[in-house]
Design an enzyme around this catalytic site. Structure first.
Site, PDB file in Angstrom:
ATOM      1  N   HIS A  43       0.841  -1.204   0.000  1.00  0.00           N
ATOM      2  CA  HIS A  43       0.000   0.000   0.000  1.00  0.00           C
ATOM      3  C   HIS A  43       0.879   1.258   0.000  1.00  0.00           C
ATOM      4  O   HIS A  43       0.857   2.062   0.937  1.00  0.00           O
ATOM      5  CB  HIS A  43      -0.882  -0.050   1.248  1.00  0.00           C
ATOM      6  N   GLU A  60      -0.661   1.409  -5.460  1.00  0.00           N
ATOM      7  CA  GLU A  60      -0.506   0.174  -4.714  1.00  0.00           C
ATOM      8  C   GLU A  60      -0.501  -1.057  -5.628  1.00  0.00           C
ATOM      9  O   GLU A  60      -1.363  -1.198  -6.491  1.00  0.00           O
ATOM     10  CB  GLU A  60      -1.648   0.046  -3.702  1.00  0.00           C
TER      11      GLU A  60
END
Length: 283
Positions: free
Chosen positions: A159, A259
Site C-alpha cells: 500500500h 498500490e
C-alpha cells in the site's frame, strides 16, 4: 545472526528500526508492521516515500505512510461487518523479526517475517516473508506459502505512499482499462487518458498494469513496476484527510498511493507460493 554492515539498528518508543545506508541509497524499515518508511536514492537525494508527520510510532496503531503490508485481506474485504476485524489485515500491526541480511555489490537485502500468520479471520497454516532490497531501486517482495493441507484464498497489497511536491502537478501514466470507483458505490468507470488527481480518489484498476509512472510538473519522478498482482490501487483522500486522525488536513497535497495489489481473491494450493513484488525506480 550477524547483521550486514550497512544496517544500523535503532529503537524508539518501543519500536525497532533498521536504518540502511549503502553506496546507492538510504532507507528505513520498522519492524513494527514490517513497514518500509523511507527510501532516498543517492542519485538525486529525493525521498520517494511519504510519511505522515502525525504518524503514530508507538506500536498502538499502524503507521500512516511508507509501504504498509496488507494481508490476508484488502481494506475491509474479510467477510465480516466493517470494523469487526482490522482493516487491511493483521500483519501491519504486529512485530516482525529480522531473519537474514546481506550486503552485495548492488545493495543491501533484508528478509523479515511476522510473529504469526494465523489469527481471527484467517485460520490457515502458511509462511509469510518480506524481502526488501535497497539499491539503485527499491524492491519489496511479499511471499506467501501455503503450509497446510487445504487451499485458501486471500488478498494482499503493498500500500505504497509516494511523496510528491504538489498533487495538483501530478499525472499518472500507464494505467488503462476499467476501474472500480469506491467513492461512487463501486461504479465501473474508464481510466482517463489524462490521469490527474483533482478530488477524493479511491480506485481499483482491474487492468494489472506492470508499470506506472508518476510524473510531476511534466517530468517523470518515479516508475513503479509490479508483478504477482491483479490490480493497481490509486488512493488520495483529498479534503477527507482532515478527518483522518494521523494525517494533516493538507497532507493529501504531498502524497499519492499507487498500490501493487491482489484484490480479486488469489487461491493458493498446499505447498504453492505466491510472490507479490513492487519495484520503485527513481527516474
Amino acid at each position: 545472526m550477524s547483521i550486514a554492515s550497512s544496517i544500523k539498528v535503532d529503537e524508539s518508543s518501543g519500536i525497532t528500526y533498521l536504518n540502511i545506508e549503502n553506496d546507492f541509497a538510504c532507507a528505513q524499515v520498522s519492524l513494527y508492521g514490517g513497514h518500509v518508511l523511507s527510501y532516498v536514492p543517492k542519485k538525486d537525494n529525493k525521498e520517494r516515500l511519504w510519511l505522515s508527520p502525525h504518524a503514530v510510532k508507538t506500536g498502538e496503531k499502524p503507521i500512516r505512510g511508507g509501504i504498509p503490508v496488507c494481508w490476508p485481506w484488502f481494506s475491509d474485504d474479510h467477510g465480516r461487518e466493517k470494523g469487526e476485524l482490522p482493516s487491511h489485515g493483521f500483519l501491519r500491526s504486529q512485530v516482525w523479526k529480522l531473519t537474514s541480511s546481506q550486503d552485495t555489490s548492488e545493495g543491501t537485502e533484508i528478509v523479515i517475517t511476522p510473529s504469526f500468520t494465523r489469527a481471527d479471520g484467517f485460520e490457515y497454516d502458511c509462511d509469510v516473508s518480506l524481502t526488501v532490497f535497497v539499491g539503485e531501486t527499491l524492491t519489496v517482495t511479499l511471499q506467501t506459502v501455503n503450509k497446510g493441507l487445504v487451499p485458501f484464498t486471500f488478498n494482499t497489497a503493498l500500500h505504497t505512499y509516494f511523496e510528491v511536491e504538489n498533487i495538483a502537478n501530478v499525472q499518472l501514466e500507464g494505467l488503462i482499462g476499467d476501474y472500480k470507483d469506491k467513492t461512487n458505490n463501486w461504479a465501473i468507470k474508464s481510466t482517463p487518458a489524462d490521469y490527474k488527481i483533482e478530488q477524493e480518489t479511491d480506485r481499483i484498476h482491474l487492468d494489472a498494469a506492470k508499470s506506472v509512472i508518476i510524473n510531476e510538473n511534466g517530468d517523470a519522478l518515479t516508475r513503479v513496476n509490479s508483478s504477482g498482482h491483479d490490480s493497481i490501487v490509486v488512493w488520495n483522500p483529498w479534503q477527507g484527510a482532515a478527518s483522518i486522525s494521523d494525517m494533516d488536513a493538507f497532507g493529501y497535497k504531498q502524497m499519492i498511493c499507487v498500490e501493487t495489489a491482489c484484490t480479486q481473491g488469489y487461491s493458493l494450493s498446499p505447498e504453492e507460493r505466491h510472490t507479490l513484488t513492487q519495484i520503485i525506480h527513481p527516474v
